[in-house]
Design an enzyme around this catalytic site. Sequence first.
Site, PDB file in Angstrom:
ATOM      1  N   CYS A 244       0.831  -1.206   0.000  1.00 22.52           N
ATOM      2  CA  CYS A 244       0.000   0.000   0.000  1.00 22.52           C
ATOM      3  C   CYS A 244       0.864   1.255   0.000  1.00 22.52           C
ATOM      4  O   CYS A 244       0.338   2.365   0.060  1.00 22.52           O
ATOM      5  CB  CYS A 244      -0.954   0.002   1.193  1.00 22.52           C
ATOM      6  SG  CYS A 244      -0.141  -0.060   2.799  1.00 22.52           S
ATOM      7  N   GLU A 279      -2.461   0.547  -4.438  1.00 26.20           N
ATOM      8  CA  GLU A 279      -1.855  -0.731  -4.076  1.00 26.20           C
ATOM      9  C   GLU A 279      -0.977  -1.131  -5.258  1.00 26.20           C
ATOM     10  O   GLU A 279      -1.299  -0.837  -6.409  1.00 26.20           O
ATOM     11  CB  GLU A 279      -2.924  -1.799  -3.837  1.00 26.20           C
ATOM     12  CG  GLU A 279      -3.879  -1.497  -2.697  1.00 26.20           C
ATOM     13  CD  GLU A 279      -3.293  -1.822  -1.335  1.00 26.20           C
ATOM     14  OE1 GLU A 279      -2.498  -2.775  -1.236  1.00 26.20           O
ATOM     15  OE2 GLU A 279      -3.642  -1.123  -0.365  1.00 26.20           O
TER      16      GLU A 279
END
Length: 290
Positions: A244, A279
């Site tokens: 992330c 992501e």
Amino acid sequence: FFSPEENEVLYKVEEIGFQEQSRRRVVDVPFCHIATDAINDATDAINEKYAEMREQLKRKRHFGRAKRKKGASLLLRHANEGVVTDPTSYVTTIVEGLEFRFMAGTFFQNNPYVLPIMVQHVVEAASRPSADGTRMTHLIDCYCGSGLFCLSCASKFDVCVGIELNKKAAREATGNAKRNNITNCLFVDASAEAIFEGSDAAIVRDYPRESTVVVCDPPRKGCSEEFLEQVYEFKPQRVVYMSCDPSTQARDAKGIVENGYEIVSVQPFDLFPQTRHIECLMVFEKEKFL
């Protein structure tokens, strides 16, 4: 505000929205264009509920010193049960045909449109044969949460093990395996490092390195150096790294490449459109000479 004369705290209900970038001010957001319709409907109801309270002070008895509060987080989790605002409630959601049950306030990817695509990429990256045609048979899912990637990959592997520091999430993963009648997954509540060294290391010690895949989805700070050193020592055929925070992923990728792996693919996923957050899936394959 604190009123010493009346020994009480006065609370003011102000904006409901998101924190402004680089400032503490909350920007009122009556409608979110990247949220589901159900969440926006729930937001409307919450705004209506507190509309009058925004213009007045709510009194609450308080004994002792007052602590000034700068704000609070409001949860709106869209799940099978509807839009849930209680972080301690359990909810369920379906991802690629599997049902996952987890506590509403715990981490679980919340973009229902991109998440299935992201899971498909992880499963494909983890399960495809190596360059010489070797089938991948064993999977180690580190930072596994409530089992999303491990359980999604289970049908492609002989044996899967997931490790998660959060004990509640590890129990949820075990429950999700039972919920979906998956019998080849084992979940361990411990730090990611413990799966390679320590009391739980025996679980994976005899895994065949040439057909073992390590999947990791660490928090924003990335993988610990201790964990990466153990991965280098273990020498799995493949590392499938979801992140992330691409900056910490790039830092970790440098070390992985320097220890005998090559990057074979990089795929970002825009789960939060119109924000700086993404992501990113990076896949590493062990070089032939190792």
